[in-house]
Design an enzyme around this catalytic site. Structure first.
Site, mmCIF file in Angstrom:
data_model
loop_
_atom_site.group_PDB
_atom_site.id
_atom_site.type_symbol
_atom_site.label_atom_id
_atom_site.label_comp_id
_atom_site.label_asym_id
_atom_site.label_seq_id
_atom_site.Cartn_x
_atom_site.Cartn_y
_atom_site.Cartn_z
ATOM 1 N N PRO B 218 0.877 -1.169 0.122
ATOM 2 C CA PRO B 218 0.069 -0.029 -0.058
ATOM 3 C C PRO B 218 0.816 1.223 -0.128
ATOM 4 O O PRO B 218 1.493 1.782 0.937
ATOM 5 C CB PRO B 218 -0.923 0.060 1.373
ATOM 6 C CG PRO B 218 -0.075 -1.127 2.167
ATOM 7 C CD PRO B 218 0.839 -1.944 1.455
ATOM 8 N N ASP B 397 5.706 2.359 2.409
ATOM 9 C CA ASP B 397 4.760 1.377 2.603
ATOM 10 C C ASP B 397 3.824 1.700 3.916
ATOM 11 O O ASP B 397 4.410 1.725 4.950
ATOM 12 C CB ASP B 397 5.595 0.181 2.828
ATOM 13 C CG ASP B 397 4.808 -1.204 3.064
ATOM 14 O OD1 ASP B 397 3.779 -1.193 3.088
ATOM 15 O OD2 ASP B 397 5.607 -2.187 2.970
ATOM 16 N N HIS B 398 2.719 1.813 3.478
ATOM 17 C CA HIS B 398 1.881 2.394 4.736
ATOM 18 C C HIS B 398 1.582 1.191 5.963
ATOM 19 O O HIS B 398 1.287 1.171 6.870
ATOM 20 C CB HIS B 398 0.381 2.654 4.251
ATOM 21 C CG HIS B 398 -0.034 3.743 4.984
ATOM 22 N ND1 HIS B 398 0.062 4.028 6.299
ATOM 23 C CD2 HIS B 398 -0.756 5.037 4.767
ATOM 24 C CE1 HIS B 398 -0.391 5.116 6.584
ATOM 25 N NE2 HIS B 398 -0.937 5.961 5.752
ATOM 26 N N ARG B 399 2.037 -0.237 5.568
ATOM 27 C CA ARG B 399 2.157 -1.004 6.623
ATOM 28 C C ARG B 399 3.050 -0.854 7.565
ATOM 29 O O ARG B 399 3.126 -1.423 8.865
ATOM 30 C CB ARG B 399 2.319 -2.495 5.995
ATOM 31 C CG ARG B 399 1.092 -2.956 4.921
ATOM 32 C CD ARG B 399 1.667 -4.034 4.262
ATOM 33 N NE ARG B 399 3.057 -4.149 3.454
ATOM 34 C CZ ARG B 399 3.440 -5.005 3.001
ATOM 35 N NH1 ARG B 399 2.736 -6.233 2.667
ATOM 36 N NH2 ARG B 399 4.441 -4.730 2.007
ATOM 37 N N VAL B 400 4.379 -0.025 7.086
ATOM 38 C CA VAL B 400 5.415 -0.082 7.928
ATOM 39 C C VAL B 400 5.318 1.518 8.534
ATOM 40 O O VAL B 400 5.869 1.681 9.580
ATOM 41 C CB VAL B 400 6.618 -0.284 7.236
ATOM 42 C CG1 VAL B 400 7.896 -0.302 7.959
ATOM 43 C CG2 VAL B 400 6.536 -1.685 6.426
#
Lengths: 325, 425
Positions: B218, B397-400
């Site tokens: 993402p 990376d929006h997860r991180v």
């Protein structure tokens, strides 16, 4: 079309040629009164008489020499060897005289002789009676060699051999004598030097001659049913002249080749065929050429071991799968 | 008798392979031709097929390992048989964080002009085991047999391998106007021939990696404009002095060298960006391994400057120059292209004012650097003056990384670039 045996097909060829050409004669040990050691010439003495169908002494060097001399003077002798294994005592006549006379006479003397008889192992008759000398003989320029695998080819090749003006050696197979097949009743020939695709396929070419063709056809069935492999079987029919184009065309189609013969492997016919394929179809090969031949030992007397010594369908299947890997 | 399967040499320049993925488990039965694993080489990721049927006794190297060619990776034998000792030498896979991509979104260094480019080393197909027919097919299909994984005996490339490779790009291509008929130019003189150009190993890897990243990561995007005047001034001064000292052979610092150094420093300040998504955890990295894009004639590669956090500007510039040289002569080893924690791309030299790269998985972010351009700006005294401005983008990376971390990182970077003397200490 009549369904007859391989033996009957050979007899029909000789009978038709005896009728067609008065110069055709049959000679050999026991061919006349005993109707042939393997009954191939059965009935010919009765029909054509003792001048055309002649029993000879047990002396291959002598009677083959007699036939070669007669052939130089226009007779077309069809000489039976009880076994091709016995040709070795007449080797000088068969190779030196018959094979070279046209060349050495500058083309003035032809030698239209046919020598025929069984040349095969697998019948439990021991090492000295089981030779398959097609490769040995075909290695001599001037000599033609054919190995029919089916009744149809047996008749057609025998007639072509009798009409040819050079020495033609017909190698039969006692195990095939009772095999039946469709054979036309009338006159036809199978030309020398023309191979036959006995089964069409796309994945693997098996090149074979003589009884190895029958073995290969059985193996091809198994390969198709159990392994989903489409196998093409090329029957050489003539060892010399060799039909190179039919072999190469098949390899160019399937890109993989397995060679099957009942000869011993060393300097066998398929050594020559393998050379041919790599020389002329190298860029079409997708795998090394495979080979199945008799196991390299004097013919084994023990029947069960001899059965393993000769190529059989399981061995051909195994070798085919290796080539297909 | 068990057989040990070694890391195969899948291309003639391959010295190290990365085990991207195992397709088998210990105890599993494998047949001839089964795909054991995916192995990434310097050229592409290839399938390693089974040439020894049997049962998998032992996997010596876990997925993600990097191993030199010839090191044992697994053993295959009879069921129940003890796994053999791998040639006495323990399989000591150098721990790579994870399968590392070798390409990234965007080139930052333009390709050398074709005339000057070192010729790509011709892969020596004669040393690859391939059937004559496969070679002929490959030639017709413009494929390099050395780059194909052979499924024949002993890994020989056979016709089916070439056929699979020749048809693979078509089957793998995303749905799109692949076969749309396009009318040839009316005047018969087009700008280039109508042709389907076969996809080589590098291009295929780029396609696969970036599609995977864009489809699974993402992305979010942040942008900041930087006053580049101090940086330009410092660079000019330093280069002038370096030239005076070193003459012809003097090191010349590029704008990119400054940005690489500044990025390493910014990551030190905001280490949350120096991390990777690891499925059930976020893996934070103690070192900064900086990757940067180098455009080549036929694609791009992303060499990695190791331990950039502890290197001086001079070290970074020297490393970058050496790696660019290797990249252009295709001499980069897989090790030199893997293990990055952050990536910088730069299209400034093309005049691109700003853009966003695709994240180089498993990095958490990629920095994209635009051109420095002159434009009017309002200064501290509210007057309109001429400024040197550079737009820097960050894809995260929006997860991180969240917007706030990303912004903090850009803020730090902006501060360093606008007061660049900081990076000299």
């Amino acid at each position: 079309m009549a369904v007859i045996t391989y033996r009957e097909a050979l007899r029909a060829a000789m009978r038709e040629e005896l009728q067609r050409d008065e110069n055709v004669v049959i000679m050999g040990e026991e061919v006349a009164q005993f109707n042939g050691a393997y009954k191939v010439t059965e009935g010919l003495l009765k029909e054509f008489g003792p001048k055309r169908v002649v029993d000879t002494p047990i002396s291959e060097a002598g009677f083959i020499g007699l036939g070669i001399g007669a052939s130089m003077l226009g007779i077309r002798p069809v000489m039976e060897l009880m076994f091709w294994s016995f040709s070795y005592v007449a080797f000088d006549q068969i190779v030196n005289n018959a094979g070279n006379i046209r060349y050495m006479s500058g083309g003035l003397i032809n030698c239209p002789i046919v020598i025929r008889g069984p040349a095969n192992g697998g019948t439990n008759v021991g090492a000295t009676h089981s030779h398959t000398p097609e490769a040995i003989l075909a290695s001599h320029p001037g000599i033609k060699v054919v190995c029919p695998a089916t009744p149809y080819d047996a008749k057609g090749l025998m007639k072509a051999a009798i009409r040819d003006n050079d020495p033609v050696y017909v190698m039969e197979n006692t195990i095939l004598y009772n095999d039946k097949g469709e054979v036309p009743e009338g006159d036809y020939i199978v030309p020398l030097g023309v191979a036959d695709v006995k089964r069409e396929g796309t994945d693997l070419t098996i090149v074979a001659h003589g009884r190895a063709v029958i073995t290969s056809l059985k193996a091809a069935e198994i390969l198709e049913k159990e392994h989903g492999v489409s196998v093409e079987v090329v029957d050489l029919r003539s060892i010399r002249p060799l039909d190179e184009e039919t072999i190469l065309a098949s390899v160019r189609k399937t890109h993989r080749a397995l060679l099957v013969e009942e000869n011993k492997p060393f300097c066998g016919v398929d050594a020559q065929v393998a050379y041919l394929i790599q020389a002329k179809a190298f860029d079409d090969l997708d795998a090394p050429i495979g080979r199945v031949s008799s196991i390299d030992a004097p013919q084994i007397y023990c029947k069960r071991m001899e059965d393993q010594q000769l190529p059989h369908p399981a061995r051909v299947v195994e070798a085919a799968l290796k080539v297909l890997a | 008798m068990a057989e040990i399967i070694d890391m195969p040499k899948l291309s003639d320049t391959m010295s190290v392979g990365t085990l991207v993925k195992w397709n088998i488990k210990e105890g599993q039965k494998v047949a001839f031709g089964d795909i054991l694993a995916e192995v990434e080489t310097d050229k592409a990721t290839m399938e390693l097929s089974c040439t020894v049927p049997g049962t998998v006794l032992k996997i010596y190297a876990p997925a993600g390992s990097q191993l030199p060619v010839g090191d044992p990776i697994c053993a295959i034998g009879k069921e129940g048989e003890a796994a053999p000792d791998p040639k006495g030498k323990p399989a000591a896979p150098k721990a790579a964080a994870a399968p590392i991509p070798e390409t990234t979104g965007i080139p930052c260094i333009p390709a050398a002009p074709a005339a000057n480019a070192a010729p790509a080393p011709q892969s020596d197909a004669s040393r690859t085991s391939a059937s004559p027919y496969a070679r002929r097919m490959a030639e017709k299909a413009a494929l390099n047999v050395a780059a194909l994984a052979g499924t024949g005996p002993g890994g020989r490339v056979v016709a089916r391998d070439v056929a699979a490779a020749a048809s693979a790009p078509v089957s793998a291509a995303p749905a799109g106007p692949v076969n749309v008929a396009v009318a040839p130019p009316a005047d018969g003189k087009g700008i280039q021939p109508d042709a389907d150009v076969p996809v080589g190993g590098m291009r295929a890897t780029i396609a696969r990696r970036l599609l995977e990243s864009k489809n699974t990561v993402p992305h979010f995007y942040l942008e900041v404009e930087v006053d580049a005047a101090p940086l330009m001034g410092l660079r000019e001064t330093l280069n002038k002095r370096l030239a005076e000292q070193g003459g012809e052979t003097a090191l010349k610092l590029s704008v990119n060298d400054f940005i690489l150094k500044a990025s390493a420093e910014a990551l030190r300040r905001v280490p949350a960006v120096n991390a990777s998504w690891a499925g059930t955890s976020i893996r934070q990295h103690s070192a900064v391994h900086l990757s940067f894009g180098v455009a080549l004639e036929d694609g791009l590669v992303t060499p990695v400057i190791r331990d950039a956090h502890s290197k001086s500007l001079r070290d970074i510039a020297t490393d970058a120059k050496a790696l660019i040289g290797k990249a252009r002569s295709k001499k980069l080893s897989p090790a030199e292209m893997s293990g990055s924690t952050f990536t910088v791309t730069n299209l400034g030299m093309y005049g691109v004012t700003g853009f966003f790269g695709i994240i180089n998985v498993p990095n958490a972010a990629i920095l994209s650097v635009g051109a420095t351009i002159k434009k009017p700006v309002i200064d501290a005294n509210d007057r309109i003056v001429m400024g040197h401005r550079m737009v820097i983008g960050l894809s995260g990376d929006h997860r991180v990384v969240d917007g706030a971390n990303g912004a903090q990182f850009l803020q730090a970077l902006k501060q360093i670039l606008e007061e660049p003397t900081l990076i000299l200490i």
